[in-house]
Scaffold this motif. Structure first.
Motif, PDB file in Angstrom:
ATOM      1  N   GLY A 165       0.820  -1.201   0.000  1.00 50.63           N
ATOM      2  CA  GLY A 165       0.000   0.000   0.000  1.00 50.63           C
ATOM      3  C   GLY A 165       0.852   1.249   0.000  1.00 50.63           C
ATOM      4  N   SER A 166       0.261   2.337  -0.489  1.00 47.10           N
ATOM      5  CA  SER A 166       1.019   3.578  -0.604  1.00 47.10           C
ATOM      6  C   SER A 166       0.639   4.621   0.452  1.00 47.10           C
ATOM      7  CB  SER A 166       0.859   4.161  -2.012  1.00 47.10           C
ATOM      8  OG  SER A 166      -0.506   4.356  -2.310  1.00 47.10           O
ATOM      9  N   THR A 167      -0.374   4.362   1.253  1.00 51.10           N
ATOM     10  CA  THR A 167      -0.743   5.253   2.353  1.00 51.10           C
ATOM     11  C   THR A 167      -0.836   4.420   3.631  1.00 51.10           C
ATOM     12  OG1 THR A 167      -3.147   4.902   2.150  1.00 51.10           O
ATOM     13  CG2 THR A 167      -2.159   6.648   0.755  1.00 51.10           C
ATOM     14  N   PRO A 168      -0.787   5.066   4.779  1.00 50.92           N
ATOM     15  CA  PRO A 168      -0.941   4.300   6.025  1.00 50.92           C
ATOM     16  C   PRO A 168      -2.256   3.507   6.064  1.00 50.92           C
ATOM     17  CG  PRO A 168      -0.061   6.466   6.510  1.00 50.92           C
ATOM     18  CD  PRO A 168      -0.428   6.479   5.052  1.00 50.92           C
ATOM     19  N   PHE A 169      -3.348   4.092   5.564  1.00 47.27           N
ATOM     20  CA  PHE A 169      -4.619   3.367   5.514  1.00 47.27           C
ATOM     21  C   PHE A 169      -4.466   2.098   4.678  1.00 47.27           C
ATOM     22  CE2 PHE A 169      -8.671   2.318   3.570  1.00 47.27           C
ATOM     23  CZ  PHE A 169      -9.534   2.327   4.648  1.00 47.27           C
ATOM     24  N   GLN A 170      -3.896   2.229   3.496  1.00 47.39           N
ATOM     25  CA  GLN A 170      -3.698   1.063   2.623  1.00 47.39           C
ATOM     26  C   GLN A 170      -2.748   0.054   3.251  1.00 47.39           C
ATOM     27  OE1 GLN A 170      -2.415   2.626  -1.155  1.00 47.39           O
ATOM     28  NE2 GLN A 170      -4.440   3.437  -1.657  1.00 47.39           N
ATOM     29  N   GLY A 201      -3.280  -3.688   3.846  1.00 47.11           N
ATOM     30  CA  GLY A 201      -2.316  -4.465   3.073  1.00 47.11           C
ATOM     31  C   GLY A 201      -1.866  -5.769   3.695  1.00 47.11           C
ATOM     32  N   HIS A 202      -2.234  -6.019   4.932  1.00 50.60           N
ATOM     33  CA  HIS A 202      -1.955  -7.337   5.518  1.00 50.60           C
ATOM     34  C   HIS A 202      -2.738  -8.414   4.765  1.00 50.60           C
ATOM     35  CE1 HIS A 202       0.476  -6.046   8.909  1.00 50.60           C
ATOM     36  NE2 HIS A 202      -0.373  -5.047   9.089  1.00 50.60           N
ATOM     37  N   ASN A 203      -3.781  -7.993   4.076  1.00 50.75           N
ATOM     38  CA  ASN A 203      -4.611  -8.880   3.255  1.00 50.75           C
ATOM     39  C   ASN A 203      -4.667  -8.275   1.852  1.00 50.75           C
ATOM     40  OD1 ASN A 203      -5.800 -10.682   5.488  1.00 50.75           O
ATOM     41  ND2 ASN A 203      -6.108  -8.600   6.233  1.00 50.75           N
ATOM     42  N   THR A 204      -3.766  -8.705   0.991  1.00 47.72           N
ATOM     43  CA  THR A 204      -3.624  -8.038  -0.308  1.00 47.72           C
ATOM     44  C   THR A 204      -4.874  -8.136  -1.177  1.00 47.72           C
ATOM     45  OG1 THR A 204      -2.497  -9.989  -1.196  1.00 47.72           O
ATOM     46  CG2 THR A 204      -1.103  -8.197  -0.352  1.00 47.72           C
ATOM     47  N   ASN A 205      -5.628  -9.220  -1.058  1.00 46.40           N
ATOM     48  CA  ASN A 205      -6.871  -9.314  -1.835  1.00 46.40           C
ATOM     49  C   ASN A 205      -7.880  -8.266  -1.370  1.00 46.40           C
ATOM     50  OD1 ASN A 205      -5.906 -11.451  -3.374  1.00 46.40           O
ATOM     51  ND2 ASN A 205      -6.832 -13.005  -2.072  1.00 46.40           N
ATOM     52  N   VAL A 206      -7.961  -8.057  -0.066  1.00 49.02           N
ATOM     53  CA  VAL A 206      -8.865  -7.034   0.480  1.00 49.02           C
ATOM     54  C   VAL A 206      -8.385  -5.651   0.043  1.00 49.02           C
ATOM     55  CG1 VAL A 206      -9.736  -5.958   2.597  1.00 49.02           C
ATOM     56  CG2 VAL A 206      -9.572  -8.459   2.432  1.00 49.02           C
ATOM     57  N   LEU A 207      -7.088  -5.408   0.164  1.00 43.91           N
ATOM     58  CA  LEU A 207      -6.521  -4.123  -0.252  1.00 43.91           C
ATOM     59  C   LEU A 207      -6.853  -3.822  -1.703  1.00 43.91           C
ATOM     60  CD1 LEU A 207      -4.684  -1.609   0.045  1.00 43.91           C
ATOM     61  CD2 LEU A 207      -2.741  -3.124  -0.477  1.00 43.91           C
TER      62      LEU A 207
END
Length: 138
Positions: free
Chosen positions: A10-15, A19-25
């Motif tokens: 991810g490119s932001t703290p929210f992402q 991002g621990h779950n790339t499919n969700v991200l």
């Protein structure tokens, strides 16, 4: 400090929290791109709605991006922001009469998009609040 560590994805703290779950991200980002852009409703209208929701949904990160700017409101934006404020107070239990007011200015397509945007944005802001996401200190 967030309640869990930031991932490398991810490119932001929210992402990075998602991002621990790339499919969700990936799915979340894709839906965000669709909902936040110009569609039936303008991106600028939706940004004012997002700012309105952020003031009460508990995410400090989202809140730090600014309050709504009434100087940018046109009739549709005023109506959409007002509806978001009703949503915040009623927590989704909105009387049919409010929809009748919306229908005086907005199409069913626009109302559907507004409700989807409010729901998605609220979920995003709750996610940030749950994980104690804070704005970057500069």
């Amino acid at each position: 400090m967030t309640n869990i560590s930031l991932s490398d994805n991810g490119s932001t703290p929210f992402q990075q929290l998602l991002g621990h779950n790339t499919n969700v991200l990936s799915a979340w980002n894709n839906l965000g791109v669709v909902l936040e852009g110009d569609n039936s409703l303008s991106a600028s209208l939706k940004e004012q709605v997002r700012r309105t929701l952020a003031q009460k949904n508990g995410c400090e990160y989202c809140k730090a991006k600014g309050k709504p700017n009434p100087d940018l409101f046109d009739e549709k934006t005023s109506l959409a922001v007002g509806f978001a404020e009703v949503f915040l107070k009623q927590r989704g239990e909105i009387n049919e009469s409010f929809f009748q007011v919306l229908k005086e200015t907005l199409t069913d397509r626009e109302i559907s998009e507004l409700c989807a945007f409010i729901s998605f944005t609220t979920a995003s802001q709750y996610f940030g609040a749950l994980l104690a996401l804070k704005p970057n200190k500069e």
